[in-house]
Design a protein around this motif. Structure first.
Motif, PDB file in Angstrom:
ATOM      1  N   PRO A 122       0.830  -1.208   0.000  1.00  0.00           N
ATOM      2  CA  PRO A 122       0.000   0.000   0.000  1.00  0.00           C
ATOM      3  C   PRO A 122       0.859   1.250   0.000  1.00  0.00           C
ATOM      4  O   PRO A 122       2.026   1.238   0.412  1.00  0.00           O
ATOM      5  CB  PRO A 122      -0.804  -0.136   1.304  1.00  0.00           C
ATOM      6  N   ASP A 123       0.272   2.350  -0.446  1.00  0.00           N
ATOM      7  CA  ASP A 123       1.011   3.608  -0.540  1.00  0.00           C
ATOM      8  C   ASP A 123       1.660   3.992   0.787  1.00  0.00           C
ATOM      9  O   ASP A 123       2.788   4.493   0.821  1.00  0.00           O
ATOM     10  CB  ASP A 123       0.084   4.737  -0.992  1.00  0.00           C
ATOM     11  N   VAL A 153      -6.023   1.016  -6.851  1.00  0.00           N
ATOM     12  CA  VAL A 153      -5.761  -0.362  -6.444  1.00  0.00           C
ATOM     13  C   VAL A 153      -6.788  -1.279  -7.086  1.00  0.00           C
ATOM     14  O   VAL A 153      -7.952  -0.902  -7.261  1.00  0.00           O
ATOM     15  CB  VAL A 153      -5.799  -0.486  -4.896  1.00  0.00           C
ATOM     16  N   ARG A 154      -6.336  -2.455  -7.467  1.00  0.00           N
ATOM     17  CA  ARG A 154      -7.225  -3.451  -8.079  1.00  0.00           C
ATOM     18  C   ARG A 154      -7.043  -4.794  -7.389  1.00  0.00           C
ATOM     19  O   ARG A 154      -5.933  -5.150  -6.990  1.00  0.00           O
ATOM     20  CB  ARG A 154      -6.904  -3.618  -9.560  1.00  0.00           C
ATOM     21  N   ASP A 155      -8.123  -5.541  -7.294  1.00  0.00           N
ATOM     22  CA  ASP A 155      -8.049  -6.931  -6.856  1.00  0.00           C
ATOM     23  C   ASP A 155      -7.833  -7.783  -8.098  1.00  0.00           C
ATOM     24  O   ASP A 155      -8.719  -7.889  -8.957  1.00  0.00           O
ATOM     25  CB  ASP A 155      -9.336  -7.337  -6.137  1.00  0.00           C
ATOM     26  N   ILE A 156      -6.641  -8.368  -8.210  1.00  0.00           N
ATOM     27  CA  ILE A 156      -6.343  -9.184  -9.391  1.00  0.00           C
ATOM     28  C   ILE A 156      -6.608 -10.660  -9.134  1.00  0.00           C
ATOM     29  O   ILE A 156      -6.343 -11.501  -9.985  1.00  0.00           O
ATOM     30  CB  ILE A 156      -4.886  -8.974  -9.854  1.00  0.00           C
ATOM     31  N   TYR A 172      -1.324  -2.341  -6.463  1.00  0.00           N
ATOM     32  CA  TYR A 172      -1.319  -0.881  -6.421  1.00  0.00           C
ATOM     33  C   TYR A 172      -0.602  -0.328  -7.645  1.00  0.00           C
ATOM     34  O   TYR A 172       0.524  -0.725  -7.937  1.00  0.00           O
ATOM     35  CB  TYR A 172      -0.646  -0.394  -5.132  1.00  0.00           C
ATOM     36  N   HIS A 173      -1.266   0.593  -8.341  1.00  0.00           N
ATOM     37  CA  HIS A 173      -0.716   1.190  -9.552  1.00  0.00           C
ATOM     38  C   HIS A 173      -0.188   2.584  -9.242  1.00  0.00           C
ATOM     39  O   HIS A 173      -0.822   3.356  -8.513  1.00  0.00           O
ATOM     40  CB  HIS A 173      -1.793   1.262 -10.637  1.00  0.00           C
ATOM     41  N   ARG A 174       0.963   2.916  -9.830  1.00  0.00           N
ATOM     42  CA  ARG A 174       1.605   4.210  -9.577  1.00  0.00           C
ATOM     43  C   ARG A 174       2.253   4.721 -10.853  1.00  0.00           C
ATOM     44  O   ARG A 174       2.607   3.947 -11.746  1.00  0.00           O
ATOM     45  CB  ARG A 174       2.661   4.067  -8.478  1.00  0.00           C
ATOM     46  N   SER A 175       2.458   6.020 -10.903  1.00  0.00           N
ATOM     47  CA  SER A 175       3.143   6.612 -12.049  1.00  0.00           C
ATOM     48  C   SER A 175       4.652   6.494 -11.868  1.00  0.00           C
ATOM     49  O   SER A 175       5.158   6.342 -10.747  1.00  0.00           O
ATOM     50  CB  SER A 175       2.768   8.090 -12.197  1.00  0.00           C
TER      51      SER A 175
END
Length: 216
Positions: A122-123, A153-156, A172-175
């Motif tokens: 998490p961030d 955030v996605r549940d994969i 968690y996706h980030r730039s």
């Protein structure tokens, strides 16, 4: 990562370990650009470097690092993944451990490779994970991070449902800018970065960032 976050991630990867290891035995998912970034990373580390694969999974990148002259070892949160790493790649040492509290000494490695392993942090916990990776690097050593680009955030976990496996796994996706900024705030200037669009069945852009721990 909180204990609850780590337990959820550990349970998910223990559940999918054999499927993952049997599906991805080497570098099947990687594009030449990513492999070129690994090559660039390795050339920055000096002669016969010690490299930690932090979040090694089933160990599929350990032989690649060794073939490029490294002395690699792995650590992963999931005992199931480490079991497969030891079985499939017995030439390399792999241990179970958390990225938030690496069981290694300060300045122990010439390089740390984090191949899509920070994506489950998490961030609020990411800086701690990055600081641990920086801590175990020698001055002048390099850290490589690979991750999916985006926001939120996605549940994969549902992606494994087709194989009869029911798991919950947050990603968690980030730039690239955010990751680079976090590294630089930790005193790790970025030396190279790559971002590319999705390929094949991918749904998100992919990125690789390399940072250096300064000398002195």
């Amino acid at each position: 990562m909180t204990q609850q976050d780590e337990e959820r991630t550990r349970t998910a990867y223990d559940t999918v370990a054999d499927l993952y290891a049997d599906t991805f035995t080497a570098t099947e998912p990687e594009q030449p650009l990513e492999l070129a970034m690994i090559d660039h990373f390795v050339t920055s580390l000096g002669e016969s470097p010690r490299v930690l694969d932090a979040g090694c999974g089933a160990g599929r990148l350990l032989p690649l690092l060794a073939a490029r002259g490294c002395r690699p070892q792995g650590v992963d949160l999931s005992p199931g993944m480490v079991r497969r790493a030891r079985a499939d790649h017995p030439a390399y040492r792999c241990t179970v451990g958390s990225l938030t509290d690496l069981a290694f000494s300060d300045d122990e490695f010439d390089g740390v490779l984090s191949w899509y392993s920070t994506i489950h942090a998490p961030d609020a916990d990411l800086d701690r994970v990055l600081a641990e990776m920086a801590r175990v690097l020698r001055p002048g050593g390099h850290l490589l991070l690979a991750f999916q680009v985006g926001e939120g955030v996605r549940d994969i976990g549902p992606g494994f449902a087709a194989h009869g496996l029911r798991v919950t796994l947050d990603r968690y996706h980030r730039s690239v800018l955010e990751v680079a900024s976090r590294l630089e705030r930790l005193g790790m200037p970025v030396t190279a970065r790559l971002e590319r669009g999705p390929v094949g069945r991918e749904t998100d852009p992919q990125a690789v960032v390399i940072a250096r721990r300064p000398v002195g």
